[in-house]
Write an enzyme that holds these catalytic residues in place. Structure first.
Site, short mmCIF file in Angstrom:
data_model
loop_
_atom_site.label_atom_id
_atom_site.label_comp_id
_atom_site.label_asym_id
_atom_site.label_seq_id
_atom_site.Cartn_x
_atom_site.Cartn_y
_atom_site.Cartn_z
N PRO A 1 0.33 -6.31 3.32
CA PRO A 1 1.31 -5.70 2.42
C PRO A 1 0.86 -4.37 1.86
CG PRO A 1 0.24 -7.57 1.36
CD PRO A 1 -0.16 -7.60 2.80
N ILE B 1 5.46 -4.64 7.04
CA ILE B 1 6.84 -4.56 7.51
C ILE B 1 7.83 -4.56 6.34
CG2 ILE B 1 6.30 -5.67 9.71
CD1 ILE B 1 7.78 -8.18 8.63
N GLY B 2 7.32 -4.50 5.11
CA GLY B 2 8.23 -4.42 3.97
C GLY B 2 7.57 -4.86 2.68
N ASP B 3 8.22 -4.53 1.58
CA ASP B 3 7.67 -4.84 0.26
C ASP B 3 8.11 -6.23 -0.20
OD1 ASP B 3 6.47 -2.37 0.22
OD2 ASP B 3 8.12 -1.41 -0.86
N TYR B 4 7.58 -7.23 0.48
CA TYR B 4 7.83 -8.63 0.11
C TYR B 4 6.67 -9.45 0.65
CZ TYR B 4 9.80 -8.20 4.81
OH TYR B 4 10.01 -7.90 6.14
N VAL B 5 6.59 -10.70 0.24
CA VAL B 5 5.44 -11.54 0.58
C VAL B 5 5.84 -12.60 1.60
CG1 VAL B 5 3.68 -13.11 -0.30
CG2 VAL B 5 4.43 -11.17 -1.70
N LEU B 6 5.03 -12.72 2.66
CA LEU B 6 5.17 -13.78 3.65
C LEU B 6 3.93 -14.66 3.60
CD1 LEU B 6 6.55 -11.68 6.64
CD2 LEU B 6 7.85 -13.22 5.16
N GLY C 1 -3.31 -12.20 9.18
CA GLY C 1 -4.05 -12.85 8.10
C GLY C 1 -3.31 -14.03 7.51
N ARG D 1 10.10 -3.23 23.67
CA ARG D 1 11.38 -2.64 24.06
C ARG D 1 11.22 -1.23 24.62
NH1 ARG D 1 16.00 -4.88 22.26
NH2 ARG D 1 17.01 -2.85 22.08
N ASP E 1 19.01 2.91 20.36
CA ASP E 1 19.02 1.92 19.28
C ASP E 1 19.05 2.58 17.92
OD1 ASP E 1 19.04 -0.35 20.80
OD2 ASP E 1 16.87 -0.62 20.81
N GLU F 1 -4.89 -15.76 0.81
CA GLU F 1 -4.69 -14.63 -0.11
C GLU F 1 -5.13 -13.31 0.48
OE1 GLU F 1 -3.14 -14.74 -3.14
OE2 GLU F 1 -2.66 -16.76 -2.47
#
Length: 255
Positions: free
Chosen positions: A97, A141-146, A121, A162, A177, A124
């Site tokens: 992140p 890939i974005g401002d959020y937590v997986l 990873g 692709r 695209d 934590e």
């Protein structure tokens, strides 16, 4: 020196859950690309390289704090083996992140590399010394937590694949695209021509290819202006694009 590979593009993946990548190798466009040896996806599980008799790959962080960290040694050894399987000089990318935001220009850069090793990873995070000594670039890939880096790694594999010649039926599809031209995609329609009173725009059934091209460009510009104006900030519009966008804004009552 890495061994020579038949695949056109090599993806090495370091992950505690290598079976998750069946979603890439066994389904859809990327499955066909693997079968045709246009891409190769190979996973390396740090658990296979741990020296801990219980198979642990994580430990508590120094200084305290919540959660666990992936340890240096199992990750280091898994990356080392991945390098041995990859072409010489392959770069290592860690999904994080705190990394550089993934966009089409970065995907294009990855494609130019010809191969890459992705670190997915868990917990934590991972020991900072892995990032200092083994990683060329961190990517988000974005401002959020997986829960882990596997899904982001699959996003990169799909996006880069692709661009590999032969993966898509027509490579032109990749260059048309969304984001490939720096714009959102124009609206698209298929049969029937009318559904519940909603008709396909007349220009699309006119057979006039130049008018269709201009309509699609105008719609792409307009959608981008409305939904992602940031994409237009660094774009220098030519005379036709300015004219089309102005007409779009007037038609839709936009300032």
């Amino acid at each position: 020196m890495g061994r020579r590979l038949l695949a056109m593009y090599y993806f090495g993946v370091v992950s505690l859950f290598p079976e998750m990548f069946d979603a890439v190798t066994k389904y859809g466009v990327t499955r066909r690309a693997c079968e045709k040896e246009l891409i190769k996806v190979e996973a390396f599980n740090p658990r296979d390289y741990t020296l801990d008799k219980f198979g642990n790959v994580d430990a508590k962080p120094f200084g305290g704090g919540p959660g666990m960290l992936m340890q240096y040694q199992p990750l280091h050894d898994a990356i080392k083996v991945a390098r041995e399987h990859a072409p010489s000089g392959t770069k290592v990318v860690c999904l994080s992140p705190q990394g550089k935001q993934l966009d089409h220009s970065l995907v294009t850069k990855f494609h130019s590399w010809g191969s890459m090793i992705l670190i997915a990873g868990r917990y934590e995070g991972i020991d900072e010394r892995v990032l200092q000594t083994e990683v060329d670039l961190e990517v988000s890939i974005g401002d959020y937590v997986l829960s882990g880096g596997e899904l982001p790694a699959m996003c990169i594999i799909d996006a880069v694949s692709r661009l590999v010649p032969g993966v898509l039926g027509n490579i032109q599809n990749a260059y048309e695209d969304t984001f490939a031209q720096g714009l959102l995609h124009f609206p698209q329609y298929t049969r029937p021509e009318e559904i519940n009173g909603l008709k396909v725009p007349e220009v699309l059934v006119s057979g006039n290819h130049e008018k269709i091209r201009q309509w699609r460009l105008q719609q792409a510009l307009g959608r981008t202006y409305e939904r992602r104006p940031d994409l237009l900030e660094g774009r220098e519009l030519d005379k036709l694009e300015r004219k089309l966008l102005k007409a779009y804004k007037e038609e839709h009552g936009l300032n």
